[in-house]
Design a protein around this motif. Structure first.
Motif, mmCIF file in Angstrom:
data_model
loop_
_atom_site.group_PDB
_atom_site.id
_atom_site.type_symbol
_atom_site.label_atom_id
_atom_site.label_comp_id
_atom_site.label_asym_id
_atom_site.label_seq_id
_atom_site.Cartn_x
_atom_site.Cartn_y
_atom_site.Cartn_z
ATOM 1 N N ARG A 53 0.896 -1.158 0.017
ATOM 2 C CA ARG A 53 -0.040 -0.055 0.160
ATOM 3 C C ARG A 53 0.761 1.272 -0.049
ATOM 4 N NH1 ARG A 53 -4.650 -2.183 4.219
ATOM 5 N NH2 ARG A 53 -5.727 -3.447 2.644
ATOM 6 N N MET A 54 1.936 1.180 0.560
ATOM 7 C CA MET A 54 2.799 2.528 0.858
ATOM 8 C C MET A 54 3.478 2.438 -0.745
ATOM 9 S SD MET A 54 2.898 4.137 3.548
ATOM 10 C CE MET A 54 4.506 4.572 3.764
ATOM 11 N N LEU A 55 3.774 1.299 -1.148
ATOM 12 C CA LEU A 55 4.721 1.475 -2.617
ATOM 13 C C LEU A 55 3.774 1.962 -3.811
ATOM 14 C CD1 LEU A 55 7.122 0.754 -3.917
ATOM 15 C CD2 LEU A 55 6.109 -1.374 -4.592
ATOM 16 N N THR A 56 2.396 1.656 -3.639
ATOM 17 C CA THR A 56 1.274 2.244 -4.388
ATOM 18 C C THR A 56 0.448 2.989 -4.104
ATOM 19 O OG1 THR A 56 -0.071 0.526 -3.893
ATOM 20 C CG2 THR A 56 1.322 -0.223 -5.596
ATOM 21 N N ALA A 57 0.670 3.889 -3.113
ATOM 22 C CA ALA A 57 -0.167 4.993 -2.558
ATOM 23 C C ALA A 57 -0.106 6.206 -3.635
ATOM 24 C CB ALA A 57 0.150 5.319 -1.100
ATOM 25 N N ARG A 58 -0.897 6.950 -3.974
ATOM 26 C CA ARG A 58 -0.802 8.066 -4.319
ATOM 27 C C ARG A 58 -0.039 9.171 -3.668
ATOM 28 N NH1 ARG A 58 -6.179 7.294 -4.293
ATOM 29 N NH2 ARG A 58 -6.418 9.483 -3.321
ATOM 30 N N PRO A 59 0.698 9.817 -4.365
ATOM 31 C CA PRO A 59 1.787 10.815 -3.528
ATOM 32 C C PRO A 59 0.854 11.828 -2.533
ATOM 33 C CG PRO A 59 2.460 10.698 -5.738
ATOM 34 C CD PRO A 59 1.162 9.988 -5.649
ATOM 35 N N GLU A 60 -0.546 12.198 -2.854
ATOM 36 C CA GLU A 60 -1.163 13.180 -2.266
ATOM 37 C C GLU A 60 -1.780 12.393 -1.154
ATOM 38 O OE1 GLU A 60 -3.814 11.836 -5.425
ATOM 39 O OE2 GLU A 60 -1.642 12.702 -5.703
ATOM 40 N N ALA A 61 -1.796 11.172 -1.089
ATOM 41 C CA ALA A 61 -2.452 10.193 -0.016
ATOM 42 C C ALA A 61 -1.431 10.075 0.909
ATOM 43 C CB ALA A 61 -2.821 8.882 -0.448
ATOM 44 N N VAL A 62 -0.092 10.086 0.892
ATOM 45 C CA VAL A 62 0.967 10.010 1.783
ATOM 46 C C VAL A 62 1.408 11.396 2.210
ATOM 47 C CG1 VAL A 62 3.287 9.210 2.321
ATOM 48 C CG2 VAL A 62 1.907 8.025 0.555
ATOM 49 N N SER A 63 1.002 11.587 3.685
ATOM 50 C CA SER A 63 1.527 13.042 4.308
ATOM 51 C C SER A 63 2.792 13.026 4.465
ATOM 52 C CB SER A 63 0.660 13.297 5.663
ATOM 53 O OG SER A 63 0.882 12.357 6.318
ATOM 54 N N PRO A 64 3.627 14.176 4.183
ATOM 55 C CA PRO A 64 4.750 14.459 4.425
ATOM 56 C C PRO A 64 5.149 14.614 6.040
ATOM 57 C CG PRO A 64 3.974 16.312 3.433
ATOM 58 C CD PRO A 64 3.088 15.221 3.221
ATOM 59 N N MET A 65 6.332 14.195 6.252
ATOM 60 C CA MET A 65 6.972 14.625 7.485
ATOM 61 C C MET A 65 7.148 16.055 7.825
ATOM 62 S SD MET A 65 10.206 13.226 9.713
ATOM 63 C CE MET A 65 10.625 12.347 8.324
ATOM 64 N N GLY A 66 6.381 16.526 8.666
ATOM 65 C CA GLY A 66 6.635 17.958 9.074
ATOM 66 C C GLY A 66 8.068 18.391 9.646
ATOM 67 N N ARG A 67 8.068 19.585 9.737
ATOM 68 C CA ARG A 67 9.409 20.081 10.234
ATOM 69 C C ARG A 67 9.629 19.571 11.794
ATOM 70 N NH1 ARG A 67 14.425 21.797 8.752
ATOM 71 N NH2 ARG A 67 15.520 23.004 10.556
ATOM 72 N N GLY A 68 8.392 19.714 12.359
ATOM 73 C CA GLY A 68 8.457 19.525 13.936
ATOM 74 C C GLY A 68 8.842 18.076 14.159
ATOM 75 N N VAL A 69 8.393 17.214 13.406
ATOM 76 C CA VAL A 69 8.444 15.700 13.556
ATOM 77 C C VAL A 69 9.816 15.640 13.308
ATOM 78 C CG1 VAL A 69 8.109 13.283 12.896
ATOM 79 C CG2 VAL A 69 6.274 15.026 13.099
ATOM 80 N N LEU A 70 10.373 16.081 12.255
ATOM 81 C CA LEU A 70 12.000 15.943 11.910
ATOM 82 C C LEU A 70 12.998 16.293 13.196
ATOM 83 C CD1 LEU A 70 14.180 15.296 10.008
ATOM 84 C CD2 LEU A 70 14.050 17.579 9.038
ATOM 85 N N GLU A 71 12.418 17.629 13.816
ATOM 86 C CA GLU A 71 13.561 18.139 14.714
ATOM 87 C C GLU A 71 13.077 17.193 16.169
ATOM 88 O OE1 GLU A 71 11.791 22.102 15.184
ATOM 89 O OE2 GLU A 71 13.173 22.854 13.505
ATOM 90 N N GLN A 72 12.011 16.586 16.571
ATOM 91 C CA GLN A 72 11.979 15.650 17.414
ATOM 92 C C GLN A 72 12.649 14.413 17.238
ATOM 93 O OE1 GLN A 72 7.524 14.976 17.795
ATOM 94 N NE2 GLN A 72 7.200 16.865 18.730
ATOM 95 N N MET A 73 12.801 13.716 16.041
ATOM 96 C CA MET A 73 13.405 12.844 16.115
ATOM 97 C C MET A 73 15.039 13.054 15.995
ATOM 98 S SD MET A 73 11.586 11.210 12.581
ATOM 99 C CE MET A 73 12.736 9.939 12.518
ATOM 100 N N ALA A 74 15.685 14.256 15.562
ATOM 101 C CA ALA A 74 16.806 14.599 15.796
ATOM 102 C C ALA A 74 17.177 14.799 17.078
ATOM 103 C CB ALA A 74 17.062 15.892 15.122
ATOM 104 N N GLU A 75 16.314 15.180 18.154
ATOM 105 C CA GLU A 75 16.519 15.129 19.509
ATOM 106 C C GLU A 75 16.546 13.889 19.990
ATOM 107 O OE1 GLU A 75 13.853 17.771 21.606
ATOM 108 O OE2 GLU A 75 14.104 19.502 19.786
ATOM 109 N N ARG A 76 15.641 13.183 19.772
ATOM 110 C CA ARG A 76 15.736 11.703 20.250
ATOM 111 C C ARG A 76 17.023 10.797 19.988
ATOM 112 N NH1 ARG A 76 10.069 8.719 20.081
ATOM 113 N NH2 ARG A 76 11.089 7.559 21.654
ATOM 114 N N TRP A 77 17.350 11.137 18.573
ATOM 115 C CA TRP A 77 18.609 10.143 18.137
ATOM 116 C C TRP A 77 19.273 11.330 17.412
ATOM 117 C CZ3 TRP A 77 13.372 8.854 16.704
ATOM 118 C CH2 TRP A 77 12.733 7.519 17.566
ATOM 119 N N PRO A 78 20.220 11.777 18.301
ATOM 120 C CA PRO A 78 21.336 12.635 17.671
ATOM 121 C C PRO A 78 22.537 12.332 17.060
ATOM 122 C CG PRO A 78 21.584 12.345 19.919
ATOM 123 C CD PRO A 78 20.411 11.559 19.601
ATOM 124 N N ASP A 79 22.471 11.210 16.470
ATOM 125 C CA ASP A 79 23.422 10.752 15.683
ATOM 126 C C ASP A 79 23.686 11.437 14.404
ATOM 127 O OD1 ASP A 79 21.298 9.643 14.350
ATOM 128 O OD2 ASP A 79 22.127 7.682 13.706
#
Length: 79
Positions: A53-79
């Motif tokens: 389903r992820m492979l064949t999903a329409r691009p508009e059906a898959v929400s992109p990761m927001g900046r806030g989520v990216l920053e949270q991930m960088a704080e949790r895993w600062p490698d």
């Protein structure tokens, strides 16, 4: 009655199997799509339904990761 009666994905609780020649799952079409994505036969059969389903999903059906989520991930895993 043999376990191979009906479609390979047919379950008795789904009602009667589809008429012969009318598959429920369009395997040839799905395999052609996978090949177009560069997924070989072995990898195709190892895909989970969620991965397909992820492979064949329409691009508009898959929400992109927001900046806030990216920053949270960088704080949790600062490698």
């Amino acid at each position: 009655m043999s376990a191979m009666a009906g479609s390979p994905l047919h379950h008795p609780s789904d009602g009667p199997p589809p008429p012969r020649g009318e598959e429920q799952t369009p395997w040839p079409e799905m395999m052609r799509m996978a090949a177009g994505f560069g997924v070989g036969p072995q990898a195709f059969w190892q895909l989970s339904l969620r991965e397909w389903r992820m492979l064949t999903a329409r691009p508009e059906a898959v929400s992109p990761m927001g900046r806030g989520v990216l920053e949270q991930m960088a704080e949790r895993w600062p490698d």
